[in-house]
Design a protein around this motif. Structure first.
Motif, PDB file in Angstrom:
ATOM      1  N   ILE A 122       0.872  -1.192   0.000  1.00  8.39           N
ATOM      2  CA  ILE A 122       0.000   0.000   0.000  1.00  8.39           C
ATOM      3  C   ILE A 122       0.899   1.228   0.000  1.00  8.39           C
ATOM      4  O   ILE A 122       1.915   1.256   0.702  1.00  8.39           O
ATOM      5  CB  ILE A 122      -0.885   0.047   1.260  1.00  8.39           C
ATOM      6  CG1 ILE A 122      -1.738  -1.198   1.355  1.00  8.39           C
ATOM      7  CG2 ILE A 122      -1.788   1.274   1.244  1.00  8.39           C
ATOM      8  CD1 ILE A 122      -2.580  -1.247   2.620  1.00  8.39           C
ATOM      9  N   VAL A 123       0.497   2.206  -0.778  1.00  8.84           N
ATOM     10  CA  VAL A 123       1.304   3.421  -0.914  1.00  8.84           C
ATOM     11  C   VAL A 123       0.551   4.606  -0.320  1.00  8.84           C
ATOM     12  O   VAL A 123      -0.654   4.740  -0.512  1.00  8.84           O
ATOM     13  CB  VAL A 123       1.579   3.693  -2.417  1.00  8.84           C
ATOM     14  CG1 VAL A 123       2.246   5.030  -2.619  1.00  8.84           C
ATOM     15  CG2 VAL A 123       2.431   2.581  -2.996  1.00  8.84           C
ATOM     16  N   VAL A 124       1.273   5.442   0.423  1.00  6.20           N
ATOM     17  CA  VAL A 124       0.673   6.685   0.908  1.00  6.20           C
ATOM     18  C   VAL A 124       0.723   7.677  -0.263  1.00  6.20           C
ATOM     19  O   VAL A 124       1.760   8.284  -0.529  1.00  6.20           O
ATOM     20  CB  VAL A 124       1.458   7.248   2.115  1.00  6.20           C
ATOM     21  CG1 VAL A 124       0.858   8.570   2.571  1.00  6.20           C
ATOM     22  CG2 VAL A 124       1.477   6.240   3.252  1.00  6.20           C
ATOM     23  N   SER A 125      -0.394   7.811  -0.958  1.00  3.63           N
ATOM     24  CA  SER A 125      -0.326   8.648  -2.161  1.00  3.63           C
ATOM     25  C   SER A 125      -0.521  10.122  -1.847  1.00  3.63           C
ATOM     26  O   SER A 125      -0.071  10.996  -2.576  1.00  3.63           O
ATOM     27  CB  SER A 125      -1.336   8.191  -3.210  1.00  3.63           C
ATOM     28  OG  SER A 125      -2.631   8.214  -2.670  1.00  3.63           O
ATOM     29  N   LYS A 126      -1.221  10.414  -0.711  1.00  2.00           N
ATOM     30  CA  LYS A 126      -1.375  11.823  -0.321  1.00  2.00           C
ATOM     31  C   LYS A 126      -1.442  11.919   1.187  1.00  2.00           C
ATOM     32  O   LYS A 126      -2.023  11.071   1.854  1.00  2.00           O
ATOM     33  CB  LYS A 126      -2.650  12.416  -0.909  1.00  2.00           C
ATOM     34  CG  LYS A 126      -2.450  12.933  -2.317  1.00  2.00           C
ATOM     35  CD  LYS A 126      -3.636  13.680  -2.839  1.00  2.00           C
ATOM     36  CE  LYS A 126      -3.363  14.050  -4.298  1.00  2.00           C
ATOM     37  NZ  LYS A 126      -4.497  13.967  -5.151  1.00  2.00           N
ATOM     38  N   LEU A 127      -0.832  12.985   1.687  1.00  2.00           N
ATOM     39  CA  LEU A 127      -0.805  13.180   3.132  1.00  2.00           C
ATOM     40  C   LEU A 127      -0.997  14.670   3.393  1.00  2.00           C
ATOM     41  O   LEU A 127      -0.281  15.500   2.862  1.00  2.00           O
ATOM     42  CB  LEU A 127       0.546  12.714   3.682  1.00  2.00           C
ATOM     43  CG  LEU A 127       0.746  12.651   5.188  1.00  2.00           C
ATOM     44  CD1 LEU A 127      -0.232  11.691   5.826  1.00  2.00           C
ATOM     45  CD2 LEU A 127       2.171  12.209   5.484  1.00  2.00           C
ATOM     46  N   GLN A 128      -1.995  14.996   4.205  1.00  2.00           N
ATOM     47  CA  GLN A 128      -2.270  16.405   4.481  1.00  2.00           C
ATOM     48  C   GLN A 128      -2.384  16.613   5.985  1.00  2.00           C
ATOM     49  O   GLN A 128      -3.089  15.873   6.656  1.00  2.00           O
ATOM     50  CB  GLN A 128      -3.578  16.817   3.796  1.00  2.00           C
ATOM     51  CG  GLN A 128      -4.046  18.230   4.141  1.00  2.00           C
ATOM     52  CD  GLN A 128      -5.361  18.576   3.472  1.00  2.00           C
ATOM     53  OE1 GLN A 128      -5.517  18.447   2.269  1.00  2.00           O
ATOM     54  NE2 GLN A 128      -6.330  18.975   4.271  1.00  2.00           N
ATOM     55  N   VAL A 165      -4.541   9.521   2.038  1.00  2.00           N
ATOM     56  CA  VAL A 165      -5.032   8.666   0.961  1.00  2.00           C
ATOM     57  C   VAL A 165      -4.072   7.496   0.824  1.00  2.00           C
ATOM     58  O   VAL A 165      -2.873   7.682   0.623  1.00  2.00           O
ATOM     59  CB  VAL A 165      -5.113   9.420  -0.386  1.00  2.00           C
ATOM     60  CG1 VAL A 165      -5.590   8.477  -1.481  1.00  2.00           C
ATOM     61  CG2 VAL A 165      -6.049  10.619  -0.282  1.00  2.00           C
ATOM     62  N   LEU A 166      -4.612   6.307   0.967  1.00  2.00           N
ATOM     63  CA  LEU A 166      -3.826   5.090   0.809  1.00  2.00           C
ATOM     64  C   LEU A 166      -4.204   4.458  -0.521  1.00  2.00           C
ATOM     65  O   LEU A 166      -5.376   4.121  -0.744  1.00  2.00           O
ATOM     66  CB  LEU A 166      -4.117   4.104   1.952  1.00  2.00           C
ATOM     67  CG  LEU A 166      -3.771   4.593   3.357  1.00  2.00           C
ATOM     68  CD1 LEU A 166      -4.276   3.604   4.409  1.00  2.00           C
ATOM     69  CD2 LEU A 166      -2.262   4.765   3.502  1.00  2.00           C
ATOM     70  N   ALA A 173      -8.408   3.110  -3.948  1.00  2.00           N
ATOM     71  CA  ALA A 173      -7.837   3.946  -2.891  1.00  2.00           C
ATOM     72  C   ALA A 173      -8.818   4.100  -1.749  1.00  2.00           C
ATOM     73  O   ALA A 173     -10.036   4.017  -1.932  1.00  2.00           O
ATOM     74  CB  ALA A 173      -7.472   5.322  -3.451  1.00  2.00           C
ATOM     75  N   VAL A 174      -8.249   4.331  -0.593  1.00  2.00           N
ATOM     76  CA  VAL A 174      -9.053   4.594   0.596  1.00  2.00           C
ATOM     77  C   VAL A 174      -8.583   5.925   1.172  1.00  2.00           C
ATOM     78  O   VAL A 174      -7.385   6.135   1.353  1.00  2.00           O
ATOM     79  CB  VAL A 174      -8.883   3.471   1.643  1.00  2.00           C
ATOM     80  CG1 VAL A 174      -9.514   3.871   2.966  1.00  2.00           C
ATOM     81  CG2 VAL A 174      -9.497   2.177   1.135  1.00  2.00           C
ATOM     82  N   THR A 175      -9.543   6.813   1.430  1.00  2.00           N
ATOM     83  CA  THR A 175      -9.206   8.131   1.960  1.00  2.00           C
ATOM     84  C   THR A 175      -9.729   8.253   3.379  1.00  2.00           C
ATOM     85  O   THR A 175     -10.914   8.005   3.644  1.00  2.00           O
ATOM     86  CB  THR A 175      -9.850   9.241   1.104  1.00  2.00           C
ATOM     87  OG1 THR A 175      -9.411   9.081  -0.244  1.00  2.00           O
ATOM     88  CG2 THR A 175      -9.432  10.613   1.601  1.00  2.00           C
ATOM     89  N   LEU A 176      -8.832   8.633   4.277  1.00  2.00           N
ATOM     90  CA  LEU A 176      -9.217   8.870   5.664  1.00  2.00           C
ATOM     91  C   LEU A 176      -9.394  10.369   5.841  1.00  2.00           C
ATOM     92  O   LEU A 176      -8.452  11.137   5.629  1.00  2.00           O
ATOM     93  CB  LEU A 176      -8.117   8.340   6.597  1.00  2.00           C
ATOM     94  CG  LEU A 176      -8.361   8.461   8.098  1.00  2.00           C
ATOM     95  CD1 LEU A 176      -9.451   7.487   8.537  1.00  2.00           C
ATOM     96  CD2 LEU A 176      -7.082   8.167   8.881  1.00  2.00           C
TER      97      LEU A 176
END
Lengths: 232, 188
Positions: A122-128, A165-166, A173-176
């Motif tokens: 699994i890749v961390v595609s976005k981190l905010q 976003v994973l 993708a799964v967005t928390l």
């Protein structure tokens, strides 16, 4: 203090919302009403004082004109987090839902010799903002960083105005969302997502393999390709 | 070009017309500088912050969902820049050397009656206002926007902006009453 009859009109004058007719009428009125005249005069003085104290030269503007000749406007890109932070009422809420997202990709694991546990693919595609992670072999939370490896048993916690976003693969993708918690657990030999609380959005490539949702009341299959679940 | 409204200027800028953005800068430079001067005492620092604010606005102009709300959007960018400046200044803990003007020397402005200390007082009083009041006062007096226009820019109800404006005005009037008297007596 204005006279009672013109109190609202004078307030509207200060707000800049009088039409020309009302403005002309007020101008006539203050010729004979010293109370309203004093308020209007005071407003003009305030305007003058503020303009003078906050006045600046225009030389600084020229640098802007020069700077923009050398830079480009960033293209408009979709902001998944902003969309997610829009009120979710239209998607409905699931009160006290204990949700497990089942995914059949779980056998995909990438070897990681640096860890006793194998990192998942699994890749961390976005981190905010501030998103914390707790690995199963640790007792403390730590701030996530881009490119961090993801392991089975990891729990994620997003704080205010934070999101994660994973990417499970290029199409899923799964967005928390902010103020939410998500865990990766082993279930029947597969790795699944468990929402402890908050809001999660799943975007799946369709048609997809069986995708299960578990609640205290039961376990059912979700057929959609994009949905948001909110756990209170 | 100057007769175009904000929405038209934003759209044409995004389409590649940089002159349109210069019109927006002309229109809102006094407002941007006023926001900075109400938070930052040094004029050159305030100019730097205002410039950075406009440049950031330019770079991200395509993300502005409602082009007619450019002014409100710009005020948020500028206020955040001022906040970042303070945070950075506190972290670096540098002491800036400023040129000390002779006390109470009249400063050249359109009203030659305002002295340096009077200007400093006015800026201080504005800086003590809550941020939302500051924004409304500066948009009203420095950008010439009505409260209805401000409510549209900030995406707030008109009633809310009206209340904020009158409260802010009342506070400033009370705080600046002695200065009003000083200025009036100087004019006589």
């Amino acid at each position: 203090m204005t006279c009672k009859a013109y109190q609202t009109i004078v307030n509207h004058y200060k707000e800049g919302i009088l039409d020309q007719e009302a403005l002309d009428d007020l101008q006539q009125h203050i010729k004979t009403c010293s109370a309203c005249g004093a308020v209007v005069s005071e407003f003009s003085q305030m305007q003058m004082i503020l303009e003078d104290s906050l006045h600046s030269s225009n030389t600084g503007k020229e640098k802007i004109s020069q700077a923009i000749t050398e830079i480009e406007i960033h293209p408009r890109t979709q902001a998944p987090f902003r969309k997610l932070l829009i009120p979710l009422a239209r998607y409905g809420t699931a009160a006290a839902v204990f949700l497990v997202l089942g995914l059949f990709w779980g056998s995909r694991k990438a070897p990681d010799a640096s860890s006793q546990q194998q990192a998942l693919g699994i890749v961390v595609s976005k981190l905010q903002g501030n998103v914390l992670v707790k690995h199963p072999w640790e007792n403390h939370w730590q701030k996530m960083s881009p490119g961090e490896s993801i392991y089975e048993g990891d729990t994620f916690l997003s704080l205010h105005e934070a999101a994660l976003v994973l990417s499970l693969d290029p199409n899923n993708a799964v967005t928390l969302n902010e103020n939410s918690s998500l865990a990766l657990l082993e279930y029947n030999g597969r790795t699944e997502f468990e929402i402890t609380y908050g809001t999660v959005k799943a975007t799946l490539d369709g048609p997809h393999e069986p995708f299960f949702v578990s609640t205290p009341q039961g376990r059912f299959e979700a057929l959609g390709t994009e949905f948001i679940v909110r756990v209170r | 070009m100057k007769t175009l409204n904000d929405s038209q200027l934003v759209i044409t800028t995004v389409q590649g017309n940089k002159e349109s953005f210069n019109c927006l800068v002309d229109r809102y430079w006094p407002m941007a500088m006023a926001l900075c001067l109400s938070r930052v005492s040094d004029v050159s620092e305030a100019e730097d912050i205002a410039q950075e604010g406009f440049i950031q606005a330019y770079q991200h102009l395509a993300t502005l969902k409602d082009p007619s709300r450019f002014a409100g959007w710009l005020t948020r960018i500028i206020q955040k820049k001022c906040f970042d400046y303070y945070r950075s200044a506190r972290k670096n803990r540098t002491v800036s050397l400023s040129v000390v003007s002779p006390k109470d020397t009249p400063v050249f402005t359109s009203n030659p009656g305002l002295t340096t200390s009077q200007i400093k007082l006015i800026r201080e009083k504005i800086s003590t206002l809550p941020e939302k009041y500051q924004r409304v006062i500066i948009m009203r007096f420095m950008a010439g926007l009505s409260t209805q226009e401000i409510s549209q820019q900030l995406n707030k109800r008109y009633g809310t902006i009206s209340v904020w404006f009158h409260r802010a005005y009342k506070i400033l009037r009370q705080e600046l009453t002695p200065l009003f008297v000083e200025v009036q007596s100087h004019d006589m």
